[in-house]
Design a protein around this motif. Sequence first.
Motif, short mmCIF file in Angstrom:
data_model
loop_
_atom_site.label_atom_id
_atom_site.label_comp_id
_atom_site.label_asym_id
_atom_site.label_seq_id
_atom_site.Cartn_x
_atom_site.Cartn_y
_atom_site.Cartn_z
N PHE A 38 0.82 -1.20 0.00
CA PHE A 38 0.00 0.00 0.00
C PHE A 38 0.86 1.26 0.00
N GLU A 39 1.87 1.29 0.87
CA GLU A 39 2.73 2.47 0.98
C GLU A 39 3.47 2.72 -0.34
N VAL A 87 0.59 3.94 -2.93
CA VAL A 87 -0.07 5.21 -2.63
C VAL A 87 0.88 6.39 -2.85
N SER A 88 2.17 6.15 -2.68
CA SER A 88 3.15 7.22 -2.86
C SER A 88 3.26 7.64 -4.33
N ILE A 112 -1.22 13.63 -3.54
CA ILE A 112 -2.34 13.82 -2.61
C ILE A 112 -3.50 14.53 -3.29
N ARG A 128 -5.90 12.24 -5.26
CA ARG A 128 -6.56 11.11 -4.58
C ARG A 128 -8.03 11.46 -4.32
N GLU A 170 -7.52 6.02 -0.38
CA GLU A 170 -6.56 5.30 0.45
C GLU A 170 -7.19 4.09 1.13
N LEU A 197 -5.94 0.28 0.40
CA LEU A 197 -5.46 -0.58 1.47
C LEU A 197 -6.30 -1.84 1.58
N LYS A 220 -5.35 4.01 12.04
CA LYS A 220 -4.42 4.97 11.44
C LYS A 220 -4.12 6.03 12.48
N GLY A 267 -1.12 9.34 9.67
CA GLY A 267 -1.60 8.52 8.56
C GLY A 267 -0.94 7.16 8.49
#
Length: 208
Positions: free
Chosen positions: A45-46, A49-50, A54, A57, A62, A66, A147, A151
């Motif tokens: 996920f990390e 998502v990177s 932002i 999105r 997110e 996930l 979370k 985050g």
Amino acid sequence: MIINLTSQNQSSIKRRTAKDTECQIDLRKELPLIFNAFKNASSNFEKEVSQTPIEARGRGFEASLLNSKMIHSIQTTFPNNWKYGKYKRFILRVNKYSILFKKLDNKNMPMNISTNFSSAISNQFTMSLFDEGTTSIDPILFFGYKKDRLGNIVEPKLIYIDDNTLQWTITEDNISLFTDNKFVANEIIEKTKPKIKSLSPLKKTSNQ
């Protein structure tokens, strides 16, 4: 265990009660795999998502990503034990337990929109989780996470809810401690016990 019940009885009959120590024994092989699957899902996920800025999105991006990574990781780890239930709920079924996957709130409760179906789950009623309509007395568990303010994905744990109340939790530290001190110790005891050979019924003693 699958049982057949009329719809009239489903709302009054409850599933088998789950105890934390029994669950740790029943799922002693599966729990480490589930926690490891969560770590892999978090890592994937990390990474993904990177790659999305932002500002690009969309709402729920997110959480959806996930959830998809967790589903994929569990599917890879337990290829023969997963299934989609009603309302596209992803369910892992192992050793007579049904496990759902959810983000948890500050009280360690699943973040659900309250419905009759979610109420039946949190009260351990035998209402079917699947479209086929077959009901079960197998306990429903949740594997969840939180979370933090930054985050970060934290505090993975297995939880059991009944009467709409959190009954117990199992963390990775719990299973490590349990495996190291109890289960392994019992295995060693069993393996080191002297074996007593029984006398064959076909053999007779000399004075018979």
